[in-house]
Structures are given as C-alpha cells and as structure tokens.
Design a protein around this motif. Structure first.
Motif, PDB file in Angstrom:
ATOM      1  N   ASP A  56       0.832  -1.210   0.000  1.00  0.00           N
ATOM      2  CA  ASP A  56       0.000   0.000   0.000  1.00  0.00           C
ATOM      3  C   ASP A  56       0.865   1.257   0.000  1.00  0.00           C
ATOM      4  O   ASP A  56       0.399   2.338  -0.361  1.00  0.00           O
ATOM      5  CB  ASP A  56      -0.924   0.014   1.228  1.00  0.00           C
ATOM      6  CG  ASP A  56      -2.217  -0.753   0.988  1.00  0.00           C
ATOM      7  OD1 ASP A  56      -2.756  -0.665  -0.134  1.00  0.00           O
ATOM      8  OD2 ASP A  56      -2.679  -1.439   1.914  1.00  0.00           O
ATOM      9  N   ASN A  57       2.118   1.110   0.392  1.00  0.00           N
ATOM     10  CA  ASN A  57       3.039   2.250   0.343  1.00  0.00           C
ATOM     11  C   ASN A  57       3.615   2.474  -1.053  1.00  0.00           C
ATOM     12  O   ASN A  57       4.230   3.521  -1.301  1.00  0.00           O
ATOM     13  CB  ASN A  57       4.198   2.028   1.318  1.00  0.00           C
ATOM     14  CG  ASN A  57       3.790   2.197   2.766  1.00  0.00           C
ATOM     15  OD1 ASN A  57       2.950   3.020   3.091  1.00  0.00           O
ATOM     16  ND2 ASN A  57       4.392   1.395   3.650  1.00  0.00           N
ATOM     17  N   PHE A  58       3.448   1.500  -1.943  1.00  0.00           N
ATOM     18  CA  PHE A  58       4.088   1.568  -3.256  1.00  0.00           C
ATOM     19  C   PHE A  58       3.077   1.376  -4.379  1.00  0.00           C
ATOM     20  O   PHE A  58       2.720   2.319  -5.067  1.00  0.00           O
ATOM     21  CB  PHE A  58       5.196   0.514  -3.338  1.00  0.00           C
ATOM     22  CG  PHE A  58       6.245   0.655  -2.283  1.00  0.00           C
ATOM     23  CD1 PHE A  58       7.290   1.549  -2.443  1.00  0.00           C
ATOM     24  CD2 PHE A  58       6.181  -0.087  -1.112  1.00  0.00           C
ATOM     25  CE1 PHE A  58       8.271   1.696  -1.475  1.00  0.00           C
ATOM     26  CE2 PHE A  58       7.151   0.045  -0.119  1.00  0.00           C
ATOM     27  CZ  PHE A  58       8.196   0.944  -0.307  1.00  0.00           C
ATOM     28  N   PHE A  59       2.608   0.164  -4.564  1.00  0.00           N
ATOM     29  CA  PHE A  59       1.606  -0.164  -5.583  1.00  0.00           C
ATOM     30  C   PHE A  59       1.003  -1.503  -5.196  1.00  0.00           C
ATOM     31  O   PHE A  59       1.695  -2.388  -4.694  1.00  0.00           O
ATOM     32  CB  PHE A  59       2.231  -0.247  -6.979  1.00  0.00           C
ATOM     33  CG  PHE A  59       3.496  -1.064  -7.029  1.00  0.00           C
ATOM     34  CD1 PHE A  59       3.458  -2.458  -7.033  1.00  0.00           C
ATOM     35  CD2 PHE A  59       4.737  -0.440  -7.040  1.00  0.00           C
ATOM     36  CE1 PHE A  59       4.623  -3.206  -7.055  1.00  0.00           C
ATOM     37  CE2 PHE A  59       5.909  -1.199  -7.058  1.00  0.00           C
ATOM     38  CZ  PHE A  59       5.848  -2.579  -7.064  1.00  0.00           C
ATOM     39  N   THR A  60      -0.274  -1.648  -5.387  1.00  0.00           N
ATOM     40  CA  THR A  60      -0.952  -2.892  -4.994  1.00  0.00           C
ATOM     41  C   THR A  60      -1.132  -3.778  -6.222  1.00  0.00           C
ATOM     42  O   THR A  60      -2.215  -3.915  -6.773  1.00  0.00           O
ATOM     43  CB  THR A  60      -2.300  -2.581  -4.324  1.00  0.00           C
ATOM     44  OG1 THR A  60      -3.047  -1.679  -5.150  1.00  0.00           O
ATOM     45  CG2 THR A  60      -2.088  -1.966  -2.963  1.00  0.00           C
ATOM     46  N   ASP A  61      -0.014  -4.401  -6.600  1.00  0.00           N
ATOM     47  CA  ASP A  61       0.019  -5.281  -7.764  1.00  0.00           C
ATOM     48  C   ASP A  61       1.118  -6.311  -7.506  1.00  0.00           C
ATOM     49  O   ASP A  61       2.307  -6.001  -7.636  1.00  0.00           O
ATOM     50  CB  ASP A  61       0.302  -4.472  -9.027  1.00  0.00           C
ATOM     51  CG  ASP A  61       0.272  -5.314 -10.296  1.00  0.00           C
ATOM     52  OD1 ASP A  61       0.543  -6.524 -10.215  1.00  0.00           O
ATOM     53  OD2 ASP A  61       0.003  -4.743 -11.366  1.00  0.00           O
ATOM     54  N   ILE A  62       0.715  -7.547  -7.136  1.00  0.00           N
ATOM     55  CA  ILE A  62       1.706  -8.536  -6.737  1.00  0.00           C
ATOM     56  C   ILE A  62       2.558  -8.991  -7.912  1.00  0.00           C
ATOM     57  O   ILE A  62       3.753  -9.279  -7.762  1.00  0.00           O
ATOM     58  CB  ILE A  62       1.010  -9.736  -6.043  1.00  0.00           C
ATOM     59  CG1 ILE A  62       2.041 -10.628  -5.354  1.00  0.00           C
ATOM     60  CG2 ILE A  62       0.155 -10.513  -7.020  1.00  0.00           C
ATOM     61  CD1 ILE A  62       2.783  -9.971  -4.215  1.00  0.00           C
TER      62      ILE A  62
END
Length: 266
Positions: A140-146
């Motif tokens: 959530d601090n960066f990007f929500t894409d695993i």
C-alpha cells in the motif's frame, strides 16, 4: 486474504513493462530499512519475518480504526532483510515432498535441514554463498500489484547481474531470473529463485540469488519441480568468487530505485 506466488508460477508475463514509481501520497511511507542478518538459521529468519508481518498487519488494523475516527494514521514500515542460510531445503504449500531426493539420513549426511513453509510453490535450496533477500513491504506504500512486485524483484536482480557483466532475463511462465533465457537458447539456467507470500498487501519471503553457492546441493532435489533446466551461480559464470557484500551493495540501490523508495539502514 493471502496470496502465494512462487518461482514455479505459470501465469506471469515474461517481458513486463515496469512503470516508473509514482509519487508517494501523504499516508505512504517509502522508507526502506535494510537489515543485514548475516548467517542465520532458516527457521529463525522465518520467525523474524512473521513477527514483522504481524506487527505491520496490526499497525494497518489500527490505522483503519484511526481513519474511521477521523484521526491521522501512523505510517507502516518497510524492511529488506538480507541474510545467508546454512544448508536447508524448503517446500512450499503446493510442493511435492517426493521432489526432495534425500531421506533423513541423507539430510544429516549433507548437513542440511528441511522445512515445510507457507509460501506457494515447490522445493528449493538455500545455503552458504547464496544472497537471500526477504522484503517485508506494505505494498500500500508503493503499488498494490503482486505481479508487478515480482517483476520489480526480478529487475533488481537482472540489473545487479548486468553490473557484473552477466546478461540475464526472464522465461515466459517461470518467475525468477535466468541465463540463456531467450527462446531457443541451448542451456537455460536459473540463477535466482523467487517465492513470496502477501497478506493484506504485506509481503514476506523473497529471492535467493546464487552467488558462490555449492550447486551440488541442487542435485538432491527437483528444483521447483522443473527437471529439464539447470541452475548456475555468479561464481560459476565469472570463474571467480564474488563477495556477497559486493553483490548486496549493487542490488539494494537498484531495488530502492525501482520501488521509488528511500533507503534507511541500521
């Protein structure tokens, strides 16, 4: 919800486009704390990861309550644990025990241990001369894409290997970093395995880069269930020993840049 991904995953693209990191929002913490754990038994490193994960998840729960009450949330932390393990084989939740080719006596003979763990995927090896990285990140601090996250880990390793004059890339459907990865290449071989778990967008587990690794230990398993491709190390490719600290010093800035993070060290 937990997400399990591994170096055996078959649903990921081979040549992704890595987008530039966007600017952080006021509630995002992009600071990355790097902790070098040195040589550490696998089970201790795993327990440490789990403790950091639990603390971050608790912080996220508290922040949700704070937001509901109109209060300012407290930023969640991000860590990168770097370490080296004694000889150990780990089996993911979807792995097959028969892919370990040693019995208890064999494990003892080779000074290795065995652990079933909570990442996805099959069996892999960790040992001396291997640089292991465990990012404990709140995505959530960066990007929500695993999937993008895995591509970032791969790219950091690919750029690091390029610093040593080794050309590496991806093979379609197989997470991780490979040499001779191009279609039709005669000898594709893995130099870095990856397997992660993500809980509410907080990651654990990570990557294992073979630097000066004793590759004979891979002959006692079917790595990731793949029996038609080889493994290699930076030492084998360069014909010389490479200090792990030198590799880490190259890799960390690449990962920080790709994440759009700022570096803090303890």
């Amino acid at each position: 919800m937990d997400t399990l991904l591994t170096s055996c995953s078959t649903s990921v693209p081979a040549s992704p486009v890595l987008h530039s990191a966007s600017a952080a929002t006021p509630h995002q913490n992009r600071a990355l704390c790097v902790r070098n754990l040195g040589v550490q038994p696998y089970e201790e490193a795993w327990a440490y990861q789990e403790s950091l994960l639990a603390n971050t998840l608790e912080r996220k729960k508290q922040n949700r309550n704070a937001i509901e009450q109109g209060e300012t949330p407290v930023p969640t932390p991000n860590y990168l644990l770097l370490c080296e393990h004694p000889h150990v084989y780990t089996l993911g939740k979807s792995g097959k025990p028969e892919h370990l080719l040693l019995d208890e006596a064999g494990l003892t003979r080779y000074g290795a241990t065995f652990h079933r763990i909570n990442r996805g995927g099959d069996i892999t090896y960790h040992g001396p001369g291997q640089l292991v990285g465990y990012p404990i990140l709140d995505l959530d601090n960066f990007f929500t894409d695993i999937h993008r996250y895995l591509r970032v880990l791969e790219e950091a390793v690919i750029l690091t290997l390029a610093d040593f004059g080794v050309s590496a890339g991806r093979i379609a459907g197989l997470t991780g970093v490979w040499l001779d990865w191009e279609e039709g290449a005669p000898n594709p071989r893995k130099i870095c395995a990856m397997g992660v778990k993500c809980s509410r967008w907080v990651t654990i587990h990570g990557f294992a880069l073979n630097v000066n690794t004793d590759l004979s230990y891979f002959s006692h398993i079917i790595p990731c269930g793949i029996d038609d491709k080889a493994v290699t190390s930076l030492q084998q490719e360069l014909g010389r020993t490479v200090p792990l600290a030198e590799v880490a010093d190259r890799l960390v800035p690449h990962l920080v840049s790709l994440l759009g993070a700022t570096l803090t060290q303890e």
